[in-house]
Scaffold this active site. Structure first.
Site, PDB file in Angstrom:
ATOM      1  N   GLY A   1       0.819  -1.218   0.000  1.00 51.70           N
ATOM      2  CA  GLY A   1       0.000   0.000   0.000  1.00 51.70           C
ATOM      3  C   GLY A   1       0.842   1.252   0.000  1.00 51.70           C
ATOM      4  O   GLY A   1       0.620   2.176   0.783  1.00 51.70           O
TER       5      GLY A   1
ATOM      6  N   VAL B   1      -3.021  -7.749  -1.597  1.00 54.28           N
ATOM      7  CA  VAL B   1      -2.321  -8.407  -0.485  1.00 54.28           C
ATOM      8  C   VAL B   1      -3.155  -9.495   0.189  1.00 54.28           C
ATOM      9  O   VAL B   1      -2.618 -10.334   0.896  1.00 54.28           O
ATOM     10  CB  VAL B   1      -1.830  -7.386   0.584  1.00 54.28           C
ATOM     11  CG1 VAL B   1      -0.646  -6.593   0.075  1.00 54.28           C
ATOM     12  CG2 VAL B   1      -2.965  -6.502   1.063  1.00 54.28           C
TER      13      VAL B   1
ATOM     14  N   ASN C   1       1.597  -2.485   5.428  1.00 54.20           N
ATOM     15  CA  ASN C   1       0.885  -1.219   5.628  1.00 54.20           C
ATOM     16  C   ASN C   1      -0.504  -1.185   4.976  1.00 54.20           C
ATOM     17  O   ASN C   1      -1.390  -0.500   5.463  1.00 54.20           O
ATOM     18  CB  ASN C   1       1.750  -0.079   5.070  1.00 54.20           C
ATOM     19  CG  ASN C   1       0.958   1.199   4.898  1.00 54.20           C
ATOM     20  OD1 ASN C   1       0.722   1.938   5.851  1.00 54.20           O
ATOM     21  ND2 ASN C   1       0.498   1.463   3.682  1.00 54.20           N
TER      22      ASN C   1
ATOM     23  N   SER D   1      -3.075  -0.224  14.706  1.00 53.33           N
ATOM     24  CA  SER D   1      -3.832   1.019  14.934  1.00 53.33           C
ATOM     25  C   SER D   1      -4.138   1.156  16.414  1.00 53.33           C
ATOM     26  O   SER D   1      -4.256   0.150  17.132  1.00 53.33           O
ATOM     27  CB  SER D   1      -5.144   0.971  14.158  1.00 53.33           C
ATOM     28  OG  SER D   1      -6.003   2.009  14.571  1.00 53.33           O
TER      29      SER D   1
ATOM     30  N   TYR E   1     -12.461  -3.735  11.788  1.00 46.33           N
ATOM     31  CA  TYR E   1     -11.134  -3.113  11.702  1.00 46.33           C
ATOM     32  C   TYR E   1     -10.359  -3.322  13.015  1.00 46.33           C
ATOM     33  O   TYR E   1      -9.172  -3.678  12.994  1.00 46.33           O
ATOM     34  CB  TYR E   1     -11.338  -1.626  11.409  1.00 46.33           C
ATOM     35  CG  TYR E   1     -10.092  -0.812  11.185  1.00 46.33           C
ATOM     36  CD1 TYR E   1      -9.356  -0.934  10.006  1.00 46.33           C
ATOM     37  CD2 TYR E   1      -9.656   0.108  12.135  1.00 46.33           C
ATOM     38  CE1 TYR E   1      -8.234  -0.163   9.797  1.00 46.33           C
ATOM     39  CE2 TYR E   1      -8.528   0.885  11.928  1.00 46.33           C
ATOM     40  CZ  TYR E   1      -7.821   0.744  10.756  1.00 46.33           C
ATOM     41  OH  TYR E   1      -6.701   1.508  10.544  1.00 46.33           O
TER      42      TYR E   1
ATOM     43  N   LYS F   1      -6.855  -5.307  13.410  1.00 45.90           N
ATOM     44  CA  LYS F   1      -5.655  -4.613  13.907  1.00 45.90           C
ATOM     45  C   LYS F   1      -5.161  -5.219  15.223  1.00 45.90           C
ATOM     46  O   LYS F   1      -3.952  -5.239  15.488  1.00 45.90           O
ATOM     47  CB  LYS F   1      -5.942  -3.116  14.063  1.00 45.90           C
ATOM     48  CG  LYS F   1      -6.190  -2.391  12.732  1.00 45.90           C
ATOM     49  CD  LYS F   1      -4.993  -2.500  11.790  1.00 45.90           C
ATOM     50  CE  LYS F   1      -5.132  -1.629  10.564  1.00 45.90           C
ATOM     51  NZ  LYS F   1      -4.018  -1.805   9.624  1.00 45.90           N
TER      52      LYS F   1
HETATM   53  P1  NAP Z   1      -5.058   5.027   2.547  1.00 46.76           P
HETATM   54  O1  NAP Z   1      -4.648   6.449   2.380  1.00 46.76           O
HETATM   55  O2  NAP Z   1      -6.482   4.663   2.361  1.00 46.76           O
HETATM   56  O3  NAP Z   1      -4.121   4.117   1.607  1.00 46.76           O
HETATM   57  C1  NAP Z   1      -4.339   2.733   1.562  1.00 46.76           C
HETATM   58  C2  NAP Z   1      -3.229   2.073   0.790  1.00 46.76           C
HETATM   59  O4  NAP Z   1      -3.432   0.654   0.829  1.00 46.76           O
HETATM   60  C3  NAP Z   1      -3.200   2.456  -0.684  1.00 46.76           C
HETATM   61  O5  NAP Z   1      -1.856   2.462  -1.123  1.00 46.76           O
HETATM   62  C4  NAP Z   1      -3.964   1.308  -1.351  1.00 46.76           C
HETATM   63  O6  NAP Z   1      -3.594   1.093  -2.726  1.00 46.76           O
HETATM   64  C5  NAP Z   1      -3.489   0.148  -0.496  1.00 46.76           C
HETATM   65  N1  NAP Z   1      -4.392  -1.001  -0.544  1.00 46.76           N
HETATM   66  C6  NAP Z   1      -5.700  -1.052  -0.177  1.00 46.76           C
HETATM   67  N2  NAP Z   1      -6.176  -2.296  -0.361  1.00 46.76           N
HETATM   68  C7  NAP Z   1      -5.152  -3.045  -0.854  1.00 46.76           C
HETATM   69  C8  NAP Z   1      -5.024  -4.395  -1.267  1.00 46.76           C
HETATM   70  N3  NAP Z   1      -6.048  -5.247  -1.188  1.00 46.76           N
HETATM   71  N4  NAP Z   1      -3.818  -4.808  -1.739  1.00 46.76           N
HETATM   72  C9  NAP Z   1      -2.762  -3.965  -1.829  1.00 46.76           C
HETATM   73  N5  NAP Z   1      -2.835  -2.666  -1.443  1.00 46.76           N
HETATM   74  C10 NAP Z   1      -4.017  -2.214  -0.972  1.00 46.76           C
HETATM   75  O7  NAP Z   1      -4.698   4.499   4.029  1.00 46.76           O
HETATM   76  P2  NAP Z   1      -3.688   5.096   5.123  1.00 46.76           P
HETATM   77  O8  NAP Z   1      -4.456   6.018   5.992  1.00 46.76           O
HETATM   78  O9  NAP Z   1      -2.438   5.542   4.503  1.00 46.76           O
HETATM   79  O10 NAP Z   1      -3.449   3.785   5.999  1.00 46.76           O
HETATM   80  C11 NAP Z   1      -2.288   2.966   5.851  1.00 46.76           C
HETATM   81  C12 NAP Z   1      -2.288   1.944   6.970  1.00 46.76           C
HETATM   82  O11 NAP Z   1      -2.266   2.611   8.240  1.00 46.76           O
HETATM   83  C13 NAP Z   1      -3.527   1.033   6.987  1.00 46.76           C
HETATM   84  O12 NAP Z   1      -3.170  -0.264   7.378  1.00 46.76           O
HETATM   85  C14 NAP Z   1      -4.389   1.682   8.040  1.00 46.76           C
HETATM   86  O13 NAP Z   1      -5.289   0.771   8.607  1.00 46.76           O
HETATM   87  C15 NAP Z   1      -3.344   2.149   9.029  1.00 46.76           C
HETATM   88  N6  NAP Z   1      -3.792   3.213   9.911  1.00 46.76           N
HETATM   89  C16 NAP Z   1      -4.239   4.403   9.404  1.00 46.76           C
HETATM   90  C17 NAP Z   1      -4.648   5.394  10.288  1.00 46.76           C
HETATM   91  C18 NAP Z   1      -5.159   6.719   9.801  1.00 46.76           C
HETATM   92  O14 NAP Z   1      -5.652   7.493  10.640  1.00 46.76           O
HETATM   93  N7  NAP Z   1      -5.039   7.071   8.532  1.00 46.76           N
HETATM   94  C19 NAP Z   1      -4.612   5.167  11.663  1.00 46.76           C
HETATM   95  C20 NAP Z   1      -4.158   3.951  12.143  1.00 46.76           C
HETATM   96  C21 NAP Z   1      -3.731   2.970  11.251  1.00 46.76           C
HETATM   97  P3  NAP Z   1      -4.343   1.888  -3.946  1.00 46.76           P
HETATM   98  O15 NAP Z   1      -3.863   3.315  -3.867  1.00 46.76           O
HETATM   99  O16 NAP Z   1      -3.871   1.200  -5.168  1.00 46.76           O
HETATM  100  O17 NAP Z   1      -5.805   1.769  -3.697  1.00 46.76           O
END
Ligand code: NAP
Length: 247
Positions: free
Chosen positions: A12, A64, A90, A142, A155, A159
């Site tokens: 990701g 993934v 990620n 998370s 979720y 996590k």
């Molecule tokens: P995001 O902006 O929605 O980006 C998600 C990423 O994951 C994108 O690169 C997407 O690829 C990729 N992805 C989604 N489904 C996939 C799959 N089936 N196979 C391969 N790649 C996939 O999310 P983010 O906020 O950066 O979050 C990144 C990580 O941090 C996640 O695990 C999330 O749960 C965790 N997290 C986020 C937060 C927050 O507040 N943002 C807080 C705690 C934890 P495409 O661009 O090609 O769709």
């Protein structure tokens, strides 16, 4: 330069936190496999930024959650770079709803993309890492996996599962000099959180000791640190990157 010559797979990595992690690792002089699901242009942008930093990038589309596709991605990475030193799990998605309204497919999707994915990737990289007697695995969990959240049962379960997986893998792979840690971000400004209303953002911000929501770079720097030789005696840990919301 503390990752000079290392090779990392970041799932990701096309946007958000994954992109920031890929750039932080490349900034420390690692070569990167930029995994993505569907947004090829965004992934190519990440790769271009990595090349600007003087490092190699392999852009690779793979779901993934799909065991076969992950195995093929790891094989392609080994063919391109000859080794894998660092794996960052990620990629993630949300499908929020209260349990009474949550559809089975939303439960399954979130568990597959956020948790089964790590089984897939770790299984695929474990053999080359064990052979090399060296490796770093970092799972992005998370704050919700540690403390729960109404409307995010799927979720939170995924996590929290990642935390159990992290600790078990740390014990299993530790004798082979492979460290496995989790990072638990709080609320980070990415597309995943952009649907929050201004009111919800204000409420969340007021619960954060540092009085601001996080940036992807806040998470990326600790991942780069955990991937480095500075952290060779840290394993099985969950590092909160949440501005103090969990205090
Ligand atoms: P995001 O902006 O929605 O980006 C998600 C990423 O994951 C994108 O690169 C997407 O690829 C990729 N992805 C989604 N489904 C996939 C799959 N089936 N196979 C391969 N790649 C996939 O999310 P983010 O906020 O950066 O979050 C990144 C990580 O941090 C996640 O695990 C999330 O749960 C965790 N997290 C986020 C937060 C927050 O507040 N943002 C807080 C705690 C934890 P495409 O661009 O090609 O769709």
């Amino acid at each position: 330069m503390f990752l000079n010559g290392k090779v990392a797979i970041v799932t990701g990595a096309s946007r958000g936190i994954g992109k920031a992690i890929a750039l932080a690792l490349a900034g420390a002089q690692a070569d990167i496999v930029v995994n993505y699901a569907g947004r090829v242009e965004a992934a190519e942008e990440t790769a271009a930024a990595i090349r600007q930093l003087g490092r190699r990038a392999l852009v690779y589309q793979a779901d993934v959650a799909d065991t076969q596709q992950v195995q093929e991605m790891v094989s392609a990475a080994l063919t391109e770079f000859g080794k894998i030193d660092i794996l960052v799990n990620n990629a993630g998605v949300t499908r929020d709803n209260l349990i009474l309204r949550m559809k089975e497919e939303d439960w399954d999707t979130v568990l597959s993309v956020n948790l089964k994915s790590a089984y897939n990737t770790i299984k695929a990289v474990a053999r080359p890492m064990v052979k090399a007697r060296s490796g770093r695995i970092i799972n992005i969990s998370s704050v919700v996996g540690r403390y729960g959240n109404a409307g995010q049962a799927n979720y939170a379960a995924a996590k929290a599962g990642l935390i159990g997986l992290t600790k078990s893998m740390a014990k299993e792979l530790g004798p082979r000099n492979i460290t496995v840690n989790a990072v638990a971000p709080g609320f980070i400004m990415t597309e995943m959180t952009e649907h929050l209303t201004p009111d919800a953002k204000e409420k969340l911000t007021s619960a954060v000791a540092l009085n601001r929501l996080g940036k992807p770079e806040d998470v990326a720097s600790i991942v780069a640190f955990l991937a480095s030789d500075f952290c060779s005696y840290i394993t099985g840990q969950v590092i909160g990157v949440d501005g103090g919301i969990s205090i």
